[in-house]
Scaffold this motif. Structure first.
Motif, PDB file in Angstrom:
ATOM      1  N   MET A 166      55.186  37.993  64.825  1.00  0.00           N
ATOM      2  CA  MET A 166      55.576  36.649  65.287  1.00  0.00           C
ATOM      3  C   MET A 166      54.756  35.583  64.552  1.00  0.00           C
ATOM      4  SD  MET A 166      55.771  35.242  69.199  1.00  0.00           S
ATOM      5  CE  MET A 166      54.020  35.075  69.469  1.00  0.00           C
ATOM      6  N   PHE A 167      53.449  35.840  64.403  1.00  0.00           N
ATOM      7  CA  PHE A 167      52.566  34.894  63.710  1.00  0.00           C
ATOM      8  C   PHE A 167      52.972  34.757  62.244  1.00  0.00           C
ATOM      9  CE2 PHE A 167      48.627  34.113  61.244  1.00  0.00           C
ATOM     10  CZ  PHE A 167      48.221  32.917  61.811  1.00  0.00           C
ATOM     11  N   GLN A 168      53.210  35.901  61.596  1.00  0.00           N
ATOM     12  CA  GLN A 168      53.573  35.849  60.174  1.00  0.00           C
ATOM     13  C   GLN A 168      54.932  35.175  59.987  1.00  0.00           C
ATOM     14  OE1 GLN A 168      51.618  36.299  57.749  1.00  0.00           O
ATOM     15  NE2 GLN A 168      49.920  37.336  58.734  1.00  0.00           N
ATOM     16  N   GLU A 169      55.843  35.396  60.940  1.00  0.00           N
ATOM     17  CA  GLU A 169      57.157  34.732  60.835  1.00  0.00           C
ATOM     18  C   GLU A 169      57.014  33.221  60.982  1.00  0.00           C
ATOM     19  OE1 GLU A 169      60.152  38.329  62.258  1.00  0.00           O
ATOM     20  OE2 GLU A 169      59.705  36.718  63.675  1.00  0.00           O
ATOM     21  N   ALA A 170      56.102  32.802  61.880  1.00  0.00           N
ATOM     22  CA  ALA A 170      55.877  31.363  62.056  1.00  0.00           C
ATOM     23  C   ALA A 170      55.305  30.765  60.770  1.00  0.00           C
ATOM     24  CB  ALA A 170      54.940  31.111  63.234  1.00  0.00           C
ATOM     25  N   MET A 171      54.344  31.477  60.168  1.00  0.00           N
ATOM     26  CA  MET A 171      53.742  30.995  58.919  1.00  0.00           C
ATOM     27  C   MET A 171      54.801  30.935  57.814  1.00  0.00           C
ATOM     28  SD  MET A 171      50.643  30.311  59.509  1.00  0.00           S
ATOM     29  CE  MET A 171      51.138  29.843  61.121  1.00  0.00           C
ATOM     30  N   ALA A 172      55.643  31.992  57.766  1.00  0.00           N
ATOM     31  CA  ALA A 172      56.674  32.051  56.723  1.00  0.00           C
ATOM     32  C   ALA A 172      57.666  30.906  56.897  1.00  0.00           C
ATOM     33  CB  ALA A 172      57.391  33.397  56.773  1.00  0.00           C
ATOM     34  N   ALA A 173      58.019  30.607  58.157  1.00  0.00           N
ATOM     35  CA  ALA A 173      58.974  29.521  58.419  1.00  0.00           C
ATOM     36  C   ALA A 173      58.410  28.208  57.896  1.00  0.00           C
ATOM     37  CB  ALA A 173      59.245  29.416  59.919  1.00  0.00           C
ATOM     38  N   ASP A 174      57.146  27.981  58.191  1.00  0.00           N
ATOM     39  CA  ASP A 174      56.514  26.747  57.718  1.00  0.00           C
ATOM     40  C   ASP A 174      56.509  26.702  56.192  1.00  0.00           C
ATOM     41  OD1 ASP A 174      54.615  24.358  58.265  1.00  0.00           O
ATOM     42  OD2 ASP A 174      53.602  25.562  56.751  1.00  0.00           O
ATOM     43  N   SER A 175      56.317  27.874  55.587  1.00  0.00           N
ATOM     44  CA  SER A 175      56.189  27.920  54.131  1.00  0.00           C
ATOM     45  C   SER A 175      57.498  27.623  53.406  1.00  0.00           C
ATOM     46  CB  SER A 175      55.669  29.294  53.699  1.00  0.00           C
ATOM     47  OG  SER A 175      54.329  29.407  54.093  1.00  0.00           O
ATOM     48  N   HIS A 176      58.640  27.895  54.076  1.00  0.00           N
ATOM     49  CA  HIS A 176      59.918  27.613  53.413  1.00  0.00           C
ATOM     50  C   HIS A 176      60.047  26.133  53.053  1.00  0.00           C
ATOM     51  CE1 HIS A 176      61.957  31.394  53.217  1.00  0.00           C
ATOM     52  NE2 HIS A 176      61.579  31.691  54.444  1.00  0.00           N
ATOM     53  N   GLY A 200      47.786  34.735  51.737  1.00  0.00           N
ATOM     54  CA  GLY A 200      49.185  34.355  51.464  1.00  0.00           C
ATOM     55  C   GLY A 200      50.201  34.964  52.410  1.00  0.00           C
ATOM     56  N   GLY A 201      49.734  35.708  53.428  1.00  0.00           N
ATOM     57  CA  GLY A 201      50.646  36.259  54.436  1.00  0.00           C
ATOM     58  C   GLY A 201      51.692  37.161  53.812  1.00  0.00           C
ATOM     59  N   ASN A 202      52.959  36.963  54.226  1.00  0.00           N
ATOM     60  CA  ASN A 202      53.991  37.843  53.661  1.00  0.00           C
ATOM     61  C   ASN A 202      54.607  37.298  52.373  1.00  0.00           C
ATOM     62  OD1 ASN A 202      55.429  35.891  54.874  1.00  0.00           O
ATOM     63  ND2 ASN A 202      56.306  37.179  56.478  1.00  0.00           N
ATOM     64  N   ASP A 222      45.870  39.334  50.930  1.00  0.00           N
ATOM     65  CA  ASP A 222      45.697  39.151  52.383  1.00  0.00           C
ATOM     66  C   ASP A 222      45.118  40.430  52.968  1.00  0.00           C
ATOM     67  OD1 ASP A 222      46.209  38.414  55.255  1.00  0.00           O
ATOM     68  OD2 ASP A 222      47.376  36.804  54.352  1.00  0.00           O
ATOM     69  N   GLN A 223      44.936  40.432  54.264  1.00  0.00           N
ATOM     70  CA  GLN A 223      44.337  41.590  54.924  1.00  0.00           C
ATOM     71  C   GLN A 223      45.273  42.803  54.840  1.00  0.00           C
ATOM     72  OE1 GLN A 223      41.986  40.197  58.636  1.00  0.00           O
ATOM     73  NE2 GLN A 223      43.874  39.010  58.621  1.00  0.00           N
ATOM     74  N   GLN A 224      44.652  43.986  54.855  1.00  0.00           N
ATOM     75  CA  GLN A 224      45.400  45.240  54.722  1.00  0.00           C
ATOM     76  C   GLN A 224      46.591  45.299  55.686  1.00  0.00           C
ATOM     77  OE1 GLN A 224      45.254  47.847  52.689  1.00  0.00           O
ATOM     78  NE2 GLN A 224      46.746  49.034  53.861  1.00  0.00           N
ATOM     79  N   LEU A 255      45.293  28.230  48.242  1.00  0.00           N
ATOM     80  CA  LEU A 255      44.852  28.423  49.633  1.00  0.00           C
ATOM     81  C   LEU A 255      45.750  27.556  50.504  1.00  0.00           C
ATOM     82  CD1 LEU A 255      40.987  27.940  49.178  1.00  0.00           C
ATOM     83  CD2 LEU A 255      42.053  30.062  49.956  1.00  0.00           C
ATOM     84  N   LYS A 256      46.836  28.130  51.003  1.00  0.00           N
ATOM     85  CA  LYS A 256      47.716  27.307  51.845  1.00  0.00           C
ATOM     86  C   LYS A 256      47.487  27.638  53.314  1.00  0.00           C
ATOM     87  CE  LYS A 256      52.379  26.394  53.297  1.00  0.00           C
ATOM     88  NZ  LYS A 256      52.364  27.209  54.520  1.00  0.00           N
ATOM     89  N   TRP A 257      47.097  26.622  54.040  1.00  0.00           N
ATOM     90  CA  TRP A 257      46.867  26.754  55.475  1.00  0.00           C
ATOM     91  C   TRP A 257      45.873  27.858  55.777  1.00  0.00           C
ATOM     92  CZ3 TRP A 257      51.202  26.032  59.655  1.00  0.00           C
ATOM     93  CH2 TRP A 257      51.284  24.680  59.945  1.00  0.00           C
ATOM     94  N   VAL A 258      44.834  27.918  54.973  1.00  0.00           N
ATOM     95  CA  VAL A 258      43.810  28.938  55.168  1.00  0.00           C
ATOM     96  C   VAL A 258      42.504  28.281  55.617  1.00  0.00           C
ATOM     97  CG1 VAL A 258      42.376  30.651  53.979  1.00  0.00           C
ATOM     98  CG2 VAL A 258      44.847  30.605  53.596  1.00  0.00           C
ATOM     99  N   ASP A 261      41.619  27.252  59.152  1.00  0.00           N
ATOM    100  CA  ASP A 261      41.324  28.295  60.151  1.00  0.00           C
ATOM    101  C   ASP A 261      39.818  28.509  60.324  1.00  0.00           C
ATOM    102  OD1 ASP A 261      44.015  28.839  60.412  1.00  0.00           O
ATOM    103  OD2 ASP A 261      43.999  30.559  59.057  1.00  0.00           O
ATOM    104  N   TRP A 262      39.022  27.934  59.410  1.00  0.00           N
ATOM    105  CA  TRP A 262      37.600  28.302  59.374  1.00  0.00           C
ATOM    106  C   TRP A 262      36.698  27.075  59.441  1.00  0.00           C
ATOM    107  CZ3 TRP A 262      37.506  33.413  59.927  1.00  0.00           C
ATOM    108  CH2 TRP A 262      38.627  34.132  59.495  1.00  0.00           C
ATOM    109  N   ASN A 263      35.483  27.283  59.992  1.00  0.00           N
ATOM    110  CA  ASN A 263      34.517  26.176  60.033  1.00  0.00           C
ATOM    111  C   ASN A 263      33.966  25.941  58.619  1.00  0.00           C
ATOM    112  OD1 ASN A 263      32.528  28.088  59.532  1.00  0.00           O
ATOM    113  ND2 ASN A 263      31.947  28.293  61.676  1.00  0.00           N
TER     114      ASN A 263
END
Ligand SMILES: C[S@@+](CC[C@H](N)C(=O)[O-])C[C@H]1O[C@@H](n2cnc3c(N)ncnc32)[C@H](O)[C@@H]1O
Length: 356
Positions: A166-176, A200-202, A222-224, A255-258, A261-263
């Protein structure tokens, strides 16, 4: 706004204050009404109808019980008021059409943002807010999400494959949406032979870049657990790793929307690893950041509110932050870069080119 019941300015101010407060208290109703209508698939039905749809036609397409037709009408009344639908007449009967914002809920369009609505308004994103007082009064350096659930949001995602999707789909939707922006900022990617999309997610953004620049060697890093089942092609590959350890070398790092996420401390670590990854290019390499840049002075208040909302989402879920120009500048220079350029793109984000 005039108040006929009020003679004095003190009462008038009080009534204004009451409306202001109530409006903000009940802001969630608009969000949840939007989510309800998104879940019903109303935008798809109106879109597929090909012409304005009456309430009874819509209720029949939704197979609603007759007792719910009035309910639907009231949801649509609020959302029409909020600009998500517009009304017209079909043979004297009221009928609804989509507006630009509700067209973003048509699931067959690449610009569909329904996964964002679903993810942002999911109980896993909302429930933590009930623990905010506890969070404020503790001094544990935890996120609000951790205070509420005893685990980080990343750990939650990693332990819940459906939520990770669900999270990756939300990120992908934004990326379109980036497809539109790419036309405006194509020059930023000109002459690059290789690019690593860190976090870079999916791979939606990298794929768009690869389609525009087929000769560029593109890696989604991205993470494994995120890239394990992703497959690419000769110039579009997925690599698993940890950006806090090291990042594959390339002419440019995206680095898109990365970083939001971090301080600052962890963002600095990522940026330094990016600098290392482009070091073989000398002054020719670059880091391309796509993120929010808060600009209260120049943005209109609605845009600023969205950016500040995002800031609290990043804070509460990840201990991350949205940054203003000065904060970006400090971070970039502290990571050892010598120059940068900020260009607004995608409506509310900015593209920040960072040079060694
Ligand atoms: C907010 S998402 C952005 C995804 C994508 N760039 C986009 O805009 O759609 C952040 C991404 O960072 C990734 N990430 C988190 N920690 C990471 C790490 N240590 N190394 C590499 N990627 C990481 C997450 O898996 C996630 O895909």
């Amino acid at each position: 706004m005039a108040f006929s019941s009020s003679n004095g300015s003190e009462e008038s101010e009080l009534y204004h204050a009451q409306i202001h407060l109530y409006k903000h208290v009940y802001n969630f109703v608009s969000s949840m009404a939007l989510k309800s209508v998104m879940e019903l698939g109303v935008a798809d039905i109106i879109h597929n109808n090909g012409k304005p749809i009456t309430l009874s036609e819509l209720a029949s397409s939704l197979k609603l019980h007759p007792s719910k037709i009035g309910v639907l009408h009231r949801f649509l009344r609020l959302l029409t008021h909020n600009g998500f639908f517009a009304k017209t007449k079909v043979q004297e009967e009221e009928a609804y059409v989509l507006t630009s914002p509700s067209k973003l809920l048509i699931t067959t369009k690449p610009t569909c943002l329904a996964p964002i609505v679903k993810g942002a308004l999911h109980s896993s994103s909302l429930d933590m807010w009930h623990s905010s007082k506890k969070w404020f009064t503790e001094d544990k350096g935890l996120t609000l999400y951790q205070t509420a659930t005893n685990e980080s949001f990343w750990d939650f995602l990693n332990g819940n494959p459906d939520s990770l999707i669900m999270f990756q789909e939300a990120m992908a939707a934004d990326s379109h949406m980036f497809k539109l922006a790419l036309n405006e900022c194509k020059h930023v990617f000109d002459n690059l032979e290789s690019l690593v999309d860190v976090g870079g997610g999916n791979g939606v953004v990298t794929k768009l870049i690869n389609e525009a620049f087929p000769h560029m060697k593109c890696i989604v890093f991205d993470q494994q657990q995120v890239v394990a089942n992703c497959s690419g092609n000769e110039n579009f590959n997925f690599v698993a790793g940890d950006m806090f350890k090291s990042i594959p070398s390339a002419d440019a790092i995206l680095l898109k929307w990365v970083l939001h996420d971090w301080n600052d401390e962890l963002s600095l670590k990522i940026l330094k690893n990016c600098k290392e990854a482009i070091s073989h290019k000398g002054k020719e390499g670059k880091v391309i950041i796509i993120d929010i840049a808060i600009d209260e002075e120049n943005d209109d208040p609605e845009l600023t509110e969205l950016k500040l909302d995002y800031d609290l989402v990043m804070l509460t879920m990840f201990n991350g932050k949205e940054r203003g120009k000065k904060e970006w500048e400090n971070l970039i220079y502290e990571a050892g870069f010598s120059n940068y350029k900020i260009t607004p793109i995608c409506g509310f984000k900015s593209l920040i080119e960072v040079y060694p």
